[in-house]
Scaffold this motif. Structure first.
Motif, PDB file in Angstrom:
ATOM      1  N   UNK A 104       5.439  -6.096  -0.108  1.00  0.00           N
ATOM      2  CA  UNK A 104       5.719  -4.665  -0.038  1.00  0.00           C
ATOM      3  C   UNK A 104       4.617  -3.885  -0.737  1.00  0.00           C
ATOM      4  N   UNK A 105       4.143  -2.852  -0.095  1.00  0.00           N
ATOM      5  CA  UNK A 105       3.169  -1.919  -0.661  1.00  0.00           C
ATOM      6  C   UNK A 105       3.775  -0.520  -0.646  1.00  0.00           C
ATOM      7  N   UNK A 106       3.119   0.406  -1.305  1.00  0.00           N
ATOM      8  CA  UNK A 106       3.631   1.773  -1.381  1.00  0.00           C
ATOM      9  C   UNK A 106       3.722   2.422   0.000  1.00  0.00           C
ATOM     10  N   UNK A 107       2.778   2.093   0.889  1.00  0.00           N
ATOM     11  CA  UNK A 107       2.749   2.731   2.207  1.00  0.00           C
ATOM     12  C   UNK A 107       3.270   1.834   3.330  1.00  0.00           C
ATOM     13  N   UNK A 108       3.879   0.691   3.001  1.00  0.00           N
ATOM     14  CA  UNK A 108       4.430  -0.183   4.035  1.00  0.00           C
ATOM     15  C   UNK A 108       4.380  -1.641   3.620  1.00  0.00           C
ATOM     16  N   UNK A 109       4.606  -2.510   4.578  1.00  0.00           N
ATOM     17  CA  UNK A 109       4.600  -3.951   4.329  1.00  0.00           C
ATOM     18  C   UNK A 109       3.293  -4.560   4.827  1.00  0.00           C
ATOM     19  N   UNK A 110       2.825  -5.569   4.112  1.00  0.00           N
ATOM     20  CA  UNK A 110       1.673  -6.353   4.545  1.00  0.00           C
ATOM     21  C   UNK A 110       2.212  -7.708   4.968  1.00  0.00           C
ATOM     22  N   UNK A 111       1.907  -8.100   6.206  1.00  0.00           N
ATOM     23  CA  UNK A 111       2.341  -9.385   6.746  1.00  0.00           C
ATOM     24  C   UNK A 111       1.122 -10.274   6.951  1.00  0.00           C
ATOM     25  N   UNK A 112       1.213 -11.495   6.467  1.00  0.00           N
ATOM     26  CA  UNK A 112       0.188 -12.496   6.726  1.00  0.00           C
ATOM     27  C   UNK A 112       0.797 -13.433   7.752  1.00  0.00           C
TER      28      UNK A 112
END
Length: 136
Positions: A104-112
């Motif tokens: 989770x990031x402030x501006x959305x999710x990061x998916x690997x």
């Protein structure tokens, strides 16, 4: 060693070098040594925007632009929801997508993710998903 002691371990067996093959195994049958990969290749190409994506769908499908846009947006929404739910996607000819990590990031999710693409030569020979006669 000093005082007449031999090179034996506490249990009375002689120490063996790590590099020496074990006597009960054939040296030719020893497995290959592992290689540590220190660099990864990052493949970056031009970005495909939604507008261009819809244009390609229109060209490939022969649909009217408004119909293709609705279908493409619906498909992208379904894909986004499946990824957000952590589902594994198996969608030929796109491939098999598996989510390895998410953060989770402030501006959305990061998916690997890991995407395994099939050999495109074999995919073209398969049957289409829908019959051309089934236009709705």
């Amino acid at each position: 060693m000093a005082d007449g002691q031999s090179d034996d371990t506490a249990d009375g067996q002689a120490e063996k070098s790590i590099d020496e093959p074990l006597a009960e195994h054939d040296a030719a049958a020893a497995p290959p040594r592992a290689t540590v990969v220190t660099e990864t290749a990052i493949v970056a190409g031009p970005e495909l925007k939604k507008k261009d994506f819809v244009e390609r769908v229109v060209t490939r499908s022969g649909l009217k632009k408004r119909d293709a846009k609705l279908a493409a947006e619906a498909a992208l929404a379904v894909l986004g929801e499946a990824i957000a739910n952590g589902e594994e996607l198996n969608l030929p000819p796109l491939g098999k997508l598996k989510i390895n990590r998410r953060k989770a990031q402030a501006n959305g999710m990061i998916y690997v993710c890991r995407l395994r693409r099939p050999d495109l030569g074999n995919v073209a020979a398969k049957e289409p998903l829908a019959d051309p006669a089934e236009d709705g």
